[in-house]
Design a protein around this motif. Structure first.
Motif, PDB file in Angstrom:
ATOM      1  N   ASP A   1       0.847  -1.183   0.000  1.00  8.50           N
ATOM      2  CA  ASP A   1       0.000   0.000   0.000  1.00  8.50           C
ATOM      3  C   ASP A   1       0.890   1.244   0.000  1.00  8.50           C
ATOM      4  OD1 ASP A   1       0.663   0.870   2.694  1.00  8.50           O
ATOM      5  OD2 ASP A   1      -0.672  -0.690   3.449  1.00  8.50           O
ATOM      6  N   PRO A   2       0.344   2.418  -0.268  1.00  7.91           N
ATOM      7  CA  PRO A   2       1.179   3.626  -0.389  1.00  7.91           C
ATOM      8  C   PRO A   2       2.037   3.909   0.841  1.00  7.91           C
ATOM      9  CG  PRO A   2      -1.005   4.044  -1.275  1.00  7.91           C
ATOM     10  CD  PRO A   2      -1.065   2.689  -0.638  1.00  7.91           C
ATOM     11  N   VAL A   3       1.515   3.651   2.038  1.00 10.08           N
ATOM     12  CA  VAL A   3       2.293   3.922   3.249  1.00 10.08           C
ATOM     13  C   VAL A   3       3.457   2.946   3.361  1.00 10.08           C
ATOM     14  CG1 VAL A   3       2.257   3.939   5.762  1.00 10.08           C
ATOM     15  CG2 VAL A   3       0.384   4.996   4.487  1.00 10.08           C
ATOM     16  N   GLN A   4       3.199   1.649   3.154  1.00 10.51           N
ATOM     17  CA  GLN A   4       4.271   0.655   3.219  1.00 10.51           C
ATOM     18  C   GLN A   4       5.343   0.940   2.169  1.00 10.51           C
ATOM     19  OE1 GLN A   4       1.828  -2.882   2.720  1.00 10.51           O
ATOM     20  NE2 GLN A   4       2.224  -3.489   4.832  1.00 10.51           N
ATOM     21  N   LEU A   5       4.909   1.268   0.973  1.00  9.89           N
ATOM     22  CA  LEU A   5       5.863   1.572  -0.091  1.00  9.89           C
ATOM     23  C   LEU A   5       6.704   2.792   0.259  1.00  9.89           C
ATOM     24  CD1 LEU A   5       6.948   0.924  -2.901  1.00  9.89           C
ATOM     25  CD2 LEU A   5       5.056   2.259  -3.879  1.00  9.89           C
ATOM     26  N   GLY A   6       6.061   3.798   0.822  1.00 14.17           N
ATOM     27  CA  GLY A   6       6.790   4.995   1.229  1.00 14.17           C
ATOM     28  C   GLY A   6       7.801   4.712   2.325  1.00 14.17           C
ATOM     29  N   LEU A   7       7.460   3.821   3.260  1.00 15.10           N
ATOM     30  CA  LEU A   7       8.382   3.470   4.337  1.00 15.10           C
ATOM     31  C   LEU A   7       9.603   2.726   3.807  1.00 15.10           C
ATOM     32  CD1 LEU A   7       5.784   2.420   7.047  1.00 15.10           C
ATOM     33  CD2 LEU A   7       7.410   4.312   7.243  1.00 15.10           C
ATOM     34  N   TRP A   8       9.388   1.791   2.869  1.00 19.08           N
ATOM     35  CA  TRP A   8      10.527   1.086   2.273  1.00 19.08           C
ATOM     36  C   TRP A   8      11.417   2.041   1.481  1.00 19.08           C
ATOM     37  CZ3 TRP A   8      12.612  -3.242   3.566  1.00 19.08           C
ATOM     38  CH2 TRP A   8      11.858  -4.286   4.102  1.00 19.08           C
ATOM     39  N   GLU A   9      10.785   2.937   0.728  1.00 18.00           N
ATOM     40  CA  GLU A   9      11.552   3.929  -0.033  1.00 18.00           C
ATOM     41  C   GLU A   9      12.380   4.798   0.913  1.00 18.00           C
ATOM     42  OE1 GLU A   9      10.664   7.691  -3.092  1.00 18.00           O
ATOM     43  OE2 GLU A   9       9.044   6.799  -1.889  1.00 18.00           O
ATOM     44  N   GLU A  10      11.759   5.286   1.963  1.00  7.22           N
ATOM     45  CA  GLU A  10      12.445   6.124   2.940  1.00  7.22           C
ATOM     46  C   GLU A  10      13.588   5.365   3.607  1.00  7.22           C
ATOM     47  OE1 GLU A  10      10.614   9.150   6.077  1.00  7.22           O
ATOM     48  OE2 GLU A  10      10.497   7.089   6.816  1.00  7.22           O
ATOM     49  N   ALA A  11      13.372   4.075   3.894  1.00  8.27           N
ATOM     50  CA  ALA A  11      14.403   3.282   4.556  1.00  8.27           C
ATOM     51  C   ALA A  11      15.659   3.174   3.705  1.00  8.27           C
ATOM     52  CB  ALA A  11      13.862   1.891   4.883  1.00  8.27           C
ATOM     53  N   PHE A  12      15.513   2.837   2.439  1.00  7.66           N
ATOM     54  CA  PHE A  12      16.681   2.681   1.576  1.00  7.66           C
ATOM     55  C   PHE A  12      17.372   4.016   1.303  1.00  7.66           C
ATOM     56  CE2 PHE A  12      14.938  -1.528   0.657  1.00  7.66           C
ATOM     57  CZ  PHE A  12      16.107  -2.286   0.608  1.00  7.66           C
ATOM     58  N   VAL A  13      16.587   5.068   1.156  1.00  5.16           N
ATOM     59  CA  VAL A  13      17.183   6.392   0.936  1.00  5.16           C
ATOM     60  C   VAL A  13      17.946   6.841   2.175  1.00  5.16           C
ATOM     61  CG1 VAL A  13      16.667   8.834   0.546  1.00  5.16           C
ATOM     62  CG2 VAL A  13      15.519   7.084  -0.821  1.00  5.16           C
ATOM     63  N   ASP A  14      17.358   6.671   3.355  1.00  3.30           N
ATOM     64  CA  ASP A  14      18.022   7.068   4.606  1.00  3.30           C
ATOM     65  C   ASP A  14      19.311   6.282   4.819  1.00  3.30           C
ATOM     66  OD1 ASP A  14      16.067   8.896   5.129  1.00  3.30           O
ATOM     67  OD2 ASP A  14      15.266   7.913   6.913  1.00  3.30           O
ATOM     68  N   ARG A  15      19.266   4.977   4.595  1.00  2.00           N
ATOM     69  CA  ARG A  15      20.463   4.155   4.808  1.00  2.00           C
ATOM     70  C   ARG A  15      21.590   4.576   3.873  1.00  2.00           C
ATOM     71  NH1 ARG A  15      17.245  -1.696   4.886  1.00  2.00           N
ATOM     72  NH2 ARG A  15      15.962  -1.248   6.737  1.00  2.00           N
ATOM     73  N   ALA A  16      21.267   4.762   2.583  1.00  2.57           N
ATOM     74  CA  ALA A  16      22.296   5.151   1.615  1.00  2.57           C
ATOM     75  C   ALA A  16      22.850   6.533   1.934  1.00  2.57           C
ATOM     76  CB  ALA A  16      21.718   5.114   0.202  1.00  2.57           C
ATOM     77  N   ALA A  17      21.967   7.457   2.323  1.00  2.00           N
ATOM     78  CA  ALA A  17      22.420   8.820   2.627  1.00  2.00           C
ATOM     79  C   ALA A  17      23.304   8.826   3.879  1.00  2.00           C
ATOM     80  CB  ALA A  17      21.213   9.734   2.822  1.00  2.00           C
ATOM     81  N   TRP A  18      22.927   8.070   4.894  1.00  2.00           N
ATOM     82  CA  TRP A  18      23.730   7.989   6.122  1.00  2.00           C
ATOM     83  C   TRP A  18      25.109   7.432   5.821  1.00  2.00           C
ATOM     84  CZ3 TRP A  18      26.034   4.221   9.183  1.00  2.00           C
ATOM     85  CH2 TRP A  18      26.330   4.578  10.504  1.00  2.00           C
ATOM     86  N   LEU A  19      25.189   6.420   4.984  1.00  2.00           N
ATOM     87  CA  LEU A  19      26.482   5.840   4.619  1.00  2.00           C
ATOM     88  C   LEU A  19      27.301   6.816   3.780  1.00  2.00           C
ATOM     89  CD1 LEU A  19      25.248   2.221   3.771  1.00  2.00           C
ATOM     90  CD2 LEU A  19      26.685   2.885   5.717  1.00  2.00           C
ATOM     91  N   ALA A  20      26.640   7.504   2.848  1.00  2.00           N
ATOM     92  CA  ALA A  20      27.355   8.449   1.990  1.00  2.00           C
ATOM     93  C   ALA A  20      27.966   9.584   2.814  1.00  2.00           C
ATOM     94  CB  ALA A  20      26.412   9.013   0.927  1.00  2.00           C
ATOM     95  N   GLU A  21      27.278  10.033   3.859  1.00  2.00           N
ATOM     96  CA  GLU A  21      27.823  11.087   4.721  1.00  2.00           C
ATOM     97  C   GLU A  21      29.132  10.657   5.376  1.00  2.00           C
ATOM     98  OE1 GLU A  21      24.976  12.242   7.613  1.00  2.00           O
ATOM     99  OE2 GLU A  21      23.673  13.302   6.191  1.00  2.00           O
ATOM    100  N   ARG A  22      29.326   9.355   5.505  1.00  2.00           N
ATOM    101  CA  ARG A  22      30.532   8.817   6.157  1.00  2.00           C
ATOM    102  C   ARG A  22      31.506   8.217   5.143  1.00  2.00           C
ATOM    103  NH1 ARG A  22      26.292   9.343   8.827  1.00  2.00           N
ATOM    104  NH2 ARG A  22      26.271   9.735  11.092  1.00  2.00           N
ATOM    105  N   ASP A  23      31.266   8.499   3.868  1.00  2.00           N
ATOM    106  CA  ASP A  23      32.118   8.020   2.774  1.00  2.00           C
ATOM    107  C   ASP A  23      32.198   6.495   2.760  1.00  2.00           C
ATOM    108  OD1 ASP A  23      33.684   8.391   0.487  1.00  2.00           O
ATOM    109  OD2 ASP A  23      35.557   8.287   1.619  1.00  2.00           O
ATOM    110  N   ILE A  24      31.079   5.855   3.032  1.00  2.00           N
ATOM    111  CA  ILE A  24      30.990   4.389   2.987  1.00  2.00           C
ATOM    112  C   ILE A  24      30.170   4.009   1.755  1.00  2.00           C
ATOM    113  CG2 ILE A  24      30.183   2.312   4.173  1.00  2.00           C
ATOM    114  CD1 ILE A  24      30.426   3.867   6.807  1.00  2.00           C
ATOM    115  N   GLU A  25      30.745   3.163   0.932  1.00  2.00           N
ATOM    116  CA  GLU A  25      30.041   2.709  -0.274  1.00  2.00           C
ATOM    117  C   GLU A  25      28.859   1.841   0.132  1.00  2.00           C
ATOM    118  OE1 GLU A  25      29.820   2.520  -4.579  1.00  2.00           O
ATOM    119  OE2 GLU A  25      30.970   3.747  -3.160  1.00  2.00           O
ATOM    120  N   SER A  26      27.737   2.019  -0.550  1.00  2.00           N
ATOM    121  CA  SER A  26      26.557   1.203  -0.253  1.00  2.00           C
ATOM    122  C   SER A  26      26.062   0.541  -1.528  1.00  2.00           C
ATOM    123  CB  SER A  26      25.436   2.040   0.371  1.00  2.00           C
ATOM    124  OG  SER A  26      24.897   2.952  -0.570  1.00  2.00           O
TER     125      SER A  26
END
Length: 533
Positions: free
Chosen positions: A127-152
């Motif tokens: 559903d739209p909420v579940q899809l949005g949560l998964w999208e947010e999760a992957f974006v947040d994880r990649a962005a957090w790693l990128a801030e620390r110069d960690i390849e994801s």
């Protein structure tokens, strides 16, 4: 003289037969090891234990259900009767004896638990909420790693049905996109933030490439075999090569892909009809001397495996994966100076920091979108969550020494505290659980939990949860849960569960070993999630 009854001998014979029918099964049930161990050997679960003698009203009320469970697992000739029933279903009625498995063509089976086939058909989308949560999760994880110069690298593994639709029954047809299709489309918008590797094209290519005629997935199970894992291994290293050119996979000729006798861990075995379905186990034996050596630590469990290589030129890695990652471990371990493999669909920033990782890989099969929930974000720091908690006026739960209300499993107990200032809990083994009182999360909100606890040593606290659509705790480890590392001594920490449909009590797994600890208080407040209805 009393006349002799001509039926007396026949009556004695009938009584003897009846007594034999009663005594022989009972003796077999008590003495035959097959009836005691078949559930564990073939069904991959523990057989129910014999109930203990009731000692109070509560145990007396629970006794009938406990006895039924024990008897169902131990009655005489259980294995033979189940095998006969299932063989009749398969051979004569050509149907599956269980609703957990769909019989496909050419001797293949497809698991139907958790609506796997419905998701492949496209009739159970996110559903739209579940899809949005998964999208947010992957974006947040990649962005957090990128801030620390960690390849994801996020790695998506296609389901067995998606890769081998030719083995499905004709009545199983696609009518819409799968959940993975939905998430791929969403993450394509964030291609500059979320490096994504979709393994479906490479696996389809190899079906008619170097592994022509050789299955990449198991016919009688949901997972890929080592051939499929090898294809994934090559693709993962190729995706990381632009930043780490030293990551060059071993060619297929460096491995002996040999057939071995079946391991008995498939659905045919679980259904007691393994003689009707043939599938050999595929093993990959390296033709070189492996460099990676396992590292043993007190943190090692079945969910964590660590390898090292004495070569500082190689990067350090953390791999979060579902059950598909197990077959990948021996391949990938040969290319990192240090690598941690976590059977975990959540993102553990503590593990990333502890490993001093250069690269983080997140691998997930389509089933991960069915079984797991992206419960947390790496950006949920103590400071951020404490501020959100303090700003909220929506109190959902308060547990204090005065209110009490927690429940414990059989492997734990609440110990009386003479001061009345804390809730003291003692656990006796890894199966101990502490359950908080149930609470409701209002629509449009997420739960932020404040824990005030004291532990004698550092522990990894696992919080398991249920939802409105998943009312029971997850069968698979760490799929609907999150883990927090708690320091020794008294501490206050916060957990934000990004689960809008959170329902029922939260269950706490305190540690993998016996421990005593104190609960000073647990409070839950609601904060807006901003993801639509």
């Amino acid at each position: 003289m009393i006349p002799r009854n001509p039926r007396a001998g026949f009556d004695v014979l009938r009584i003897g037969v009846l007594m034999s029918l009663l005594v022989i099964p009972l003796a077999t049930m008590l003495l035959a090891p097959d009836t005691r161990n078949a559930a564990q050997r073939k069904e991959f679960r523990r057989a129910a234990r014999a109930p203990t003698r009731p000692t109070d009203t509560a145990s007396l009320v629970a006794f009938p259900a406990a006895f039924d469970a024990w008897f169902d697992d131990h009655f005489a000739y259980r294995s033979a009767l189940i095998a006969a029933h299932n063989r009749l279903c398969v051979e004569f009625f050509e149907t599956s004896p269980t609703d957990r498995v769909l019989l496909g063509k050419h001797g293949w089976m497809f698991v139907t638990t958790d609506r796997d086939v419905d998701v492949y058909r496209g009739v159970a989308p996110l559903d739209p909420v579940q899809l949005g949560l998964w999208e947010e999760a992957f974006v947040d994880r990649a962005a957090w790693l990128a801030e620390r110069d960690i390849e994801s690298l996020a790695v998506f593994v296609p389901s067995k049905a998606e890769l081998y639709p030719e083995h499905l029954p004709d009545e199983v047809t696609r009518v819409g996109p799968t959940r993975m299709d939905q998430l791929r489309a969403r993450l394509a918008v964030h291609a500059d933030v979320v490096p994504l590797l979709d393994l479906a094209p490479a696996l389809r290519r190899e079906k008619t490439g170097r592994f022509t005629g050789l299955p990449l997935y198991r016919a009688l199970d949901s997972h890929w075999n080592v051939r499929g894992a090898y294809v994934a291994y090559c693709e993962i290293l190729a995706a990381l090569a632009p930043r780490f050119p030293e990551l060059v996979p071993h060619p297929a000729r460096d491995y002996d892909f040999a057939l071995r006798p079946r391991r008995g861990d498939d659905w045919a075995t679980r259904m007691y009809v393994e003689d009707l379905f043939g599938e050999d186990h595929v093993a990959a034996k390296p033709r070189f001397e492996p460099r990676a050596r396992p590292v043993t630590t007190r943190r090692n469990t079945e969910d964590l495996e660590i390898f090292e290589i004495d070569d500082e030129r190689l990067p350090r890695a953390v791999v979060f994966h579902d059950s598909f990652g197990a077959a990948l471990r021996p391949f990938l371990a040969e290319h990192f100076s240090y690598v941690e493999f976590h059977l975990l669909t959540e993102f553990d920033r503590t593990a990333v920091r502890r490993a001093d990782a250069d690269v983080v890989i997140q691998l997930m099969n389509e089933r991960g979108l069915l079984l797991a929930r992206p419960a947390t974000s790496p950006f949920d720091t103590h400071k951020r969550l404490s501020q959100e908690f303090a700003a909220s006026t929506s109190e959902l739960l308060a547990v204090t020494p005065e209110t009490g209300g927690i429940a414990v499993s059989m492997a734990a107990e609440v110990v009386d505290d003479p001061t009345g200032g804390v809730i003291r809990v003692e656990t006796h083994d890894a199966f101990a659980r502490v359950e908080l009182p149930a609470f409701e999360v209002p629509a449009g909100m997420l739960a932020v939990i404040e824990f005030d606890v004291t532990f004698p040593t550092v522990v990894e606290l696992e919080l398991e949860f249920t939802t409105s659509t998943e009312p029971t705790y997850a069968r698979y480890a760490r799929t609907r849960s999150t883990v927090r590392r708690v320091p020794a001594g008294r501490s206050t920490f916060y957990v934000k569960l990004r689960v809008p449909d959170l329902r029922g009590p939260i269950r706490i797994k305190p540690a993998m070993h016996p421990v005593h600890f104190e609960i000073h208080g647990v409070r839950v407040r609601g904060v807006p999630h901003g993801l639509g209805p």
